[in-house]
Design an enzyme around this catalytic site. Structure first.
Site, short mmCIF file in Angstrom:
data_model
loop_
_atom_site.label_atom_id
_atom_site.label_comp_id
_atom_site.label_asym_id
_atom_site.label_seq_id
_atom_site.Cartn_x
_atom_site.Cartn_y
_atom_site.Cartn_z
N GLY A 135 29.31 64.59 24.02
CA GLY A 135 28.53 65.13 25.14
C GLY A 135 29.14 64.66 26.44
O GLY A 135 30.13 63.90 26.44
N THR A 136 28.58 65.08 27.54
CA THR A 136 29.05 64.62 28.84
C THR A 136 28.55 63.20 29.09
O THR A 136 27.76 62.65 28.32
CB THR A 136 28.53 65.53 29.97
N MET A 137 28.97 62.62 30.18
CA MET A 137 28.37 61.37 30.61
C MET A 137 26.90 61.62 30.90
O MET A 137 26.48 62.74 31.20
CB MET A 137 29.07 60.87 31.88
N GLY A 183 22.97 60.30 26.98
CA GLY A 183 22.29 59.46 26.02
C GLY A 183 23.09 59.05 24.81
O GLY A 183 22.51 58.65 23.79
N LYS A 184 24.42 59.10 24.88
CA LYS A 184 25.25 58.74 23.72
C LYS A 184 25.03 57.28 23.31
O LYS A 184 24.82 56.98 22.13
CB LYS A 184 26.73 58.99 24.02
N SER A 185 25.12 56.38 24.27
CA SER A 185 24.99 54.96 23.94
C SER A 185 23.58 54.63 23.48
O SER A 185 23.39 53.77 22.61
CB SER A 185 25.36 54.11 25.16
N GLU A 213 32.19 54.81 23.15
CA GLU A 213 33.34 55.08 24.03
C GLU A 213 34.58 55.41 23.19
O GLU A 213 35.70 54.98 23.49
CB GLU A 213 33.62 53.89 24.96
N GLN A 264 36.28 57.97 22.95
CA GLN A 264 37.32 58.76 23.61
C GLN A 264 38.48 57.88 24.08
O GLN A 264 39.61 58.36 24.24
CB GLN A 264 36.75 59.54 24.79
#
Length: 216
Positions: free
Chosen positions: A9-11, A14-16, A87, A89
């Site tokens: 997803g983008t920054m 809510g990934k983290s 992170e 990426q």
């Protein structure tokens, strides 16, 4: 069967937070995991969420053999049931290959979280390799929004409040940084293409590409 899952997803989507939630749910069931991260906003060896949650993690440094690290931990009597990578990426393609080997040879689920493209709309090498190898790719359901209210699909880098499209691919920063610092903002494609951040939108017209109007 174990899987390599890429949550993208983008920054600011809510990934983290999801990574922390997955770890919490599994630890509550008595499972133990290893968390890798790289260049987290909270500092080395941290996995942090913008909601204020932070946990300890293993910094996946450049050149580190992630598969070898896990094998060494297991050989010393350590326990690991799954792996979380935040992170992702920023990892090198060969490190993504090592994560795939963790799934295939050690039979562990690997949950990798990262953004797919950089501020220039180019794929990160780590994300590209994840797209190539992952058993599943999950788009984060929490949509980040552009300043205009549309769904944000692109990450923009800002310097002193102005959007830039040149520079090193990896520069650690965060959204909503004070003016004068290197920061990031999520934008829809239209406003990323026009290089129109929330700050520049307030300073000028909403669209520099207005259609000509002929008056009779």
């Amino acid at each position: 069967m174990s899987e390599l899952v890429f949550f993208s997803g983008t920054m600011d989507c809510g990934k983290s937070t999801l990574a922390l939630q997955i770890g919490h749910n599994r630890s509550a069931r008595g499972l133990q995991g290893v968390i890798f991260t790289r260049d987290d906003r909270a500092g080395e060896g941290k996995l942090s969420s913008r909601l204020g949650l932070v946990t300890e993690a293993v910094e996946a440094t450049e050149g580190m053999d992630l598969y070898g690290y896990l094998v060494a931990q297991l050989s010393k009597g350590g326990k690991a049931d799954y792996v979380i990578v935040d992170e992702a990426q920023f990892l090198a393609p060969e490190q993504i290959d090592q994560l795939a080997r963790v799934v295939d040879d050690l039979d562990m689920d690997v949950f990798a979280f990262g953004i797919t493209t950089d501020f220039r709309t180019k794929l990160f090498p780590g994300s590209q390799r994840l797209i190539e190898l992952a058993d599943r790719i999950e788009q984060l359901q929490v949509e980040a929004l552009c300043w205009c209210g549309a769904r944000a699909t692109h990450n923009a880098r800002t310097v002193a409040g102005e959007m830039v499209v040149e520079g090193a691919q990896v520069v650690v920063g965060d959204v909503n940084r004070p003016a004068g610092e290197i920061g990031y903002e999520v934008l829809c494609r239209r406003h990323h293409r026009r290089r129109m951040t929330s700050g520049s939108a307030q300073a000028g017209a909403l669209s520099p590409d207005v259609l000509p109007v002929n008056h009779a």
